[in-house]
Design a protein around this motif. Structure first.
Motif, PDB file in Angstrom:
ATOM      1  N   UNK A  96       0.816  -1.225   0.000  1.00 50.05           N
ATOM      2  CA  UNK A  96       0.000   0.000   0.000  1.00 50.05           C
ATOM      3  C   UNK A  96       0.847   1.271   0.000  1.00 50.05           C
ATOM      4  N   UNK A  97       1.963   1.229   0.711  1.00 54.84           N
ATOM      5  CA  UNK A  97       2.835   2.409   0.753  1.00 54.84           C
ATOM      6  C   UNK A  97       3.434   2.688  -0.622  1.00 54.84           C
ATOM      7  N   UNK A  98       3.893   1.640  -1.307  1.00 55.46           N
ATOM      8  CA  UNK A  98       4.454   1.827  -2.644  1.00 55.46           C
ATOM      9  C   UNK A  98       3.382   2.237  -3.645  1.00 55.46           C
ATOM     10  N   UNK A  99       2.190   1.631  -3.496  1.00 53.62           N
ATOM     11  CA  UNK A  99       1.079   1.992  -4.396  1.00 53.62           C
ATOM     12  C   UNK A  99       0.737   3.467  -4.256  1.00 53.62           C
ATOM     13  N   UNK A 100       0.758   3.965  -3.024  1.00 51.02           N
ATOM     14  CA  UNK A 100       0.472   5.382  -2.802  1.00 51.02           C
ATOM     15  C   UNK A 100       1.575   6.269  -3.378  1.00 51.02           C
ATOM     16  N   UNK A 101       2.818   5.810  -3.269  1.00 52.30           N
ATOM     17  CA  UNK A 101       3.953   6.593  -3.761  1.00 52.30           C
ATOM     18  C   UNK A 101       3.849   6.852  -5.261  1.00 52.30           C
ATOM     19  N   UNK A 102       3.419   5.838  -6.011  1.00 53.94           N
ATOM     20  CA  UNK A 102       3.357   5.985  -7.483  1.00 53.94           C
ATOM     21  C   UNK A 102       1.937   6.196  -7.982  1.00 53.94           C
ATOM     22  N   UNK A 103       0.992   6.353  -7.031  1.00 46.27           N
ATOM     23  CA  UNK A 103      -0.416   6.551  -7.379  1.00 46.27           C
ATOM     24  C   UNK A 103      -0.924   5.428  -8.287  1.00 46.27           C
ATOM     25  N   UNK A 104      -0.701   4.185  -7.830  1.00 47.32           N
ATOM     26  CA  UNK A 104      -1.068   3.020  -8.630  1.00 47.32           C
ATOM     27  C   UNK A 104      -2.574   2.844  -8.720  1.00 47.32           C
ATOM     28  N   UNK A 105      -3.022   2.372  -9.867  1.00 49.61           N
ATOM     29  CA  UNK A 105      -4.440   2.083 -10.074  1.00 49.61           C
ATOM     30  C   UNK A 105      -4.793   0.657  -9.652  1.00 49.61           C
ATOM     31  N   UNK A 106      -3.841  -0.269  -9.829  1.00 46.43           N
ATOM     32  CA  UNK A 106      -4.101  -1.656  -9.456  1.00 46.43           C
ATOM     33  C   UNK A 106      -2.788  -2.395  -9.216  1.00 46.43           C
ATOM     34  N   UNK A 107      -2.913  -3.523  -8.534  1.00 44.26           N
ATOM     35  CA  UNK A 107      -1.775  -4.400  -8.226  1.00 44.26           C
ATOM     36  C   UNK A 107      -2.116  -5.789  -8.752  1.00 44.26           C
ATOM     37  N   UNK A 108      -1.154  -6.444  -9.413  1.00 45.10           N
ATOM     38  CA  UNK A 108      -1.379  -7.797  -9.907  1.00 45.10           C
ATOM     39  C   UNK A 108      -0.532  -8.796  -9.121  1.00 45.10           C
ATOM     40  N   UNK A 109      -1.051 -10.023  -9.000  1.00 44.81           N
ATOM     41  CA  UNK A 109      -0.337 -11.048  -8.234  1.00 44.81           C
ATOM     42  C   UNK A 109      -0.809 -12.424  -8.678  1.00 44.81           C
ATOM     43  N   UNK A 110       0.081 -13.401  -8.571  1.00 45.81           N
ATOM     44  CA  UNK A 110      -0.311 -14.793  -8.750  1.00 45.81           C
ATOM     45  C   UNK A 110      -0.785 -15.343  -7.407  1.00 45.81           C
ATOM     46  N   UNK A 111      -2.011 -15.850  -7.393  1.00 47.81           N
ATOM     47  CA  UNK A 111      -2.578 -16.386  -6.167  1.00 47.81           C
ATOM     48  C   UNK A 111      -2.008 -17.762  -5.875  1.00 47.81           C
ATOM     49  N   UNK A 112      -2.036 -18.159  -4.616  1.00 45.27           N
ATOM     50  CA  UNK A 112      -1.532 -19.453  -4.173  1.00 45.27           C
ATOM     51  C   UNK A 112      -2.569 -20.114  -3.282  1.00 45.27           C
ATOM     52  N   UNK A 113      -2.597 -21.476  -3.245  1.00 45.78           N
ATOM     53  CA  UNK A 113      -3.713 -22.158  -2.590  1.00 45.78           C
ATOM     54  C   UNK A 113      -3.562 -22.435  -1.102  1.00 45.78           C
ATOM     55  N   UNK A 114      -2.349 -22.351  -0.537  1.00 41.02           N
ATOM     56  CA  UNK A 114      -2.207 -22.720   0.864  1.00 41.02           C
ATOM     57  C   UNK A 114      -2.693 -21.586   1.768  1.00 41.02           C
ATOM     58  N   UNK A 115      -3.221 -21.914   2.953  1.00 38.40           N
ATOM     59  CA  UNK A 115      -3.800 -20.876   3.832  1.00 38.40           C
ATOM     60  C   UNK A 115      -2.819 -19.770   4.186  1.00 38.40           C
ATOM     61  N   UNK A 116      -1.572 -20.121   4.426  1.00 39.12           N
ATOM     62  CA  UNK A 116      -0.586 -19.113   4.805  1.00 39.12           C
ATOM     63  C   UNK A 116      -0.400 -18.087   3.689  1.00 39.12           C
ATOM     64  N   UNK A 117      -0.300 -18.572   2.465  1.00 37.60           N
ATOM     65  CA  UNK A 117      -0.087 -17.669   1.343  1.00 37.60           C
ATOM     66  C   UNK A 117      -1.347 -16.877   1.006  1.00 37.60           C
ATOM     67  N   UNK A 118      -2.494 -17.539   1.036  1.00 37.01           N
ATOM     68  CA  UNK A 118      -3.733 -16.839   0.685  1.00 37.01           C
ATOM     69  C   UNK A 118      -4.113 -15.813   1.743  1.00 37.01           C
ATOM     70  N   UNK A 119      -3.736 -16.062   2.999  1.00 39.22           N
ATOM     71  CA  UNK A 119      -4.048 -15.079   4.048  1.00 39.22           C
ATOM     72  C   UNK A 119      -3.267 -13.788   3.840  1.00 39.22           C
TER      73      UNK A 119
END
Length: 504
Positions: A96-119
């Motif tokens: 969120x801090x970096x997104x605010x710095x560059x005024x980002x419109x969206x963030x992309x990510x590859x999702x993962x299935x394990x609870x630790x990663x998805x949390x």
């Protein structure tokens, strides 16, 4: 019209090829590639849940591989006029801090299935959402896409053979038309497999992009002693396992094309020594430096140009095993990490014996085939699939020690650790996972079958080098006179066995 800006959040997808999350980020006019070194992934951490214990989350071998992979990714991005911003901190605070710095419109990510990663994804989504920034998730780490499964996720079979046959039938049906599809549950994609995505053209960094930041040293992540140990090469190791997409693609080229090893993969895959008895793609697949779809594309090309046989099929067969556990964790979640597993077994009296556990981790059980494999793991971060099955079975089935302790030790040590594959396979061996059959391995039989001349055992247990193969695998059979003749005194030069194996 105002220009758009995105953040490409890299996790275990450290590559430019076949990277849908990166490609989606590159639809923006400016892209800030970011990686967060999450402190929760390093150092001693509680396992969590009932009967918890502490363990070292990420060992030196995988941390080294990860840092090399990040360095390689950063170099690749810089060659394309971009960069990789690296920050130490939790993603939900950093992004969120970096997104605010560059005024980002969206963030992309590859999702993962394990609870630790998805949390972690969920925490990031909440924080970004509060600032009006969209988190866009993509599924990109399996051969078969989640949306292309020939059944709903909740209906994914709990046995591999049933799963494999269903996916393969969907592939064959799709190649012949629409047969094998089952309405909406088949998804909107292509069961035969999506082609790998081309590397995207990476837009320039945003005008207000922050400094990239330095990669931390290995000793910062894992401590000086462990870092020095991981850097020390052992010429007995099967491969150096250099991190990064460049090394990954080089390995694919050398194994499949230059060495022409794929044509004999099925016959050699149970080997124990040497670089090429198996593909050894797993470290790069699990850190995301290599896409499984790109591997399948190379297999297809090899079949077209050289040969199509059982070996070429078997490499894809193994990729589907990897898929199977990813979808199993997406289906069952945290149940896989419970001592009773997804079968919720309560009839096994799991023991806690720290002395026995430490002997197992150190390769001092007195069972040479187990000890050799554990010493290879400790020295190099790698162990063959055959070795993993036997070492795991010995701990879980012969010692009856809590299988999760063993799985967590592998998590620490393995350079190619993946949570779904690791814990899924351990639960399988321990009898609490995806197979109701007894998965106990006869370690003595396995040793004689897969290391007939004891070459592997003697490589990693040089104290047994003088023994004939029979005794190298079963030194407890040595008489006092034979111990004196060969210069191997049990209990002094090599441990007495912890337990008496069946038939000993």
């Amino acid at each position: 019209m105002s220009e758009s800006t995105s953040l490409a959040w890299f996790r275990r997808d450290l590559r430019l090829h076949d990277n849908e999350a990166l490609a989606a980020a590159c639809d923006a006019d400016g892209v800030l590639p970011v990686y967060c070194l999450d402190p929760r992934e390093y150092g001693d951490r509680p396992f969590g849940g009932p009967d918890s214990f502490d363990f070292d989350k990420t060992g030196a071998h995988r941390a080294r591989f990860r840092l090399e992979s990040l360095s390689d990714l950063r170099s690749s991005l810089r060659e394309r006029g971009s960069d990789l911003v690296v920050r130490e901190g939790t993603p939900e605070s950093v992004l969120p801090e970096l997104a605010a710095t560059v005024d980002a419109d969206f963030v992309t990510v590859h999702t993962r299935p394990t609870p630790e990663e998805s949390s972690v994804e969920s925490a990031v989504e909440r924080e970004l959402g509060g600032d009006g920034v969209d988190l866009r998730r993509f599924w990109g780490h399996t051969l078969t896409h989640l949306d292309d499964l020939p059944m709903a996720l909740s209906e994914v079979p709990d046995t591999y053979t049933t799963f494999r046959k269903a996916v393969e039938s969907a592939v064959e049906g799709d190649e012949g038309g629409d047969a094998g599809r089952s309405g909406e549950s088949a998804g909107d994609g292509d069961p035969a497999g999506r082609d790998p995505l081309s590397e995207p053209d990476v837009p320039p960094l945003p005008v207000d992009a922050p400094v990239a930041g330095d990669l931390p040293s290995l000793s910062t992540l894992v401590g000086t002693a462990d870092a020095e140990s991981a850097r020390a090469s052992d010429d007995r190791g099967v491969l150096s396992f250099d991190g990064g997409e460049t090394a990954a693609l080089d390995r694919v080229e050398s194994y499949i094309w230059t060495g022409d090893h794929l044509r004999e993969y099925k016959e050699t895959r149970n080997g124990m020594l040497g670089a090429d008895y198996s593909s050894k793609f797993s470290p790069w697949l699990n850190e995301g430096c290599l896409s499984p779809r790109s591997v399948k594309a190379e297999v297809d090309r090899y079949e077209d140009r050289r040969v199509e046989n059982d070996s070429t099929y078997w490499l894809v067969f193994e990729l589907r095993w990897r898929d199977f556990f990813q979808f199993q964790f997406a289906k069952h979640g945290s149940d896989f990490f419970r001592r009773g597993g997804i079968r919720k077994r309560t009839d096994v009296d799991w023991r806690a014996d720290e002395t026995q556990f430490e002997r197992w981790t150190a390769g001092e059980t007195g069972i040479p085939f187990v000890d050799a494999n554990m010493r290879e793991l400790n020295a190099t971060g790698y162990m063959s699939n055959r070795g993993r099955q036997n070492a795991a079975s010995f701990l879980a089935n012969d010692l009856r020690l809590d299988w999760r302790r063993g799985a967590a030790y592998f998590e620490t040590r393995l350079v190619d650790y993946d949570p779904a594959s690791n814990y899924g396979n351990w639960a399988y061996i321990a009898g609490v996972g995806n197979d109701s059959r007894d998965r106990s391995f006869d370690v003595r039989w396995q040793a004689n079958r897969y290391d007939e001349n004891a070459e592997y055992v003697k490589t990693w247990l040089p104290e047994l080098d003088a023994l004939p193969a029979e005794y190298a695998h079963e030194p407890w059979k040595l008489s006092d006179e034979e111990q004196a003749t060969y210069g191997v005194e049990l209990g002094v030069d090599y441990p007495e066995p912890m337990v008496e194996l069946d038939g000993s």
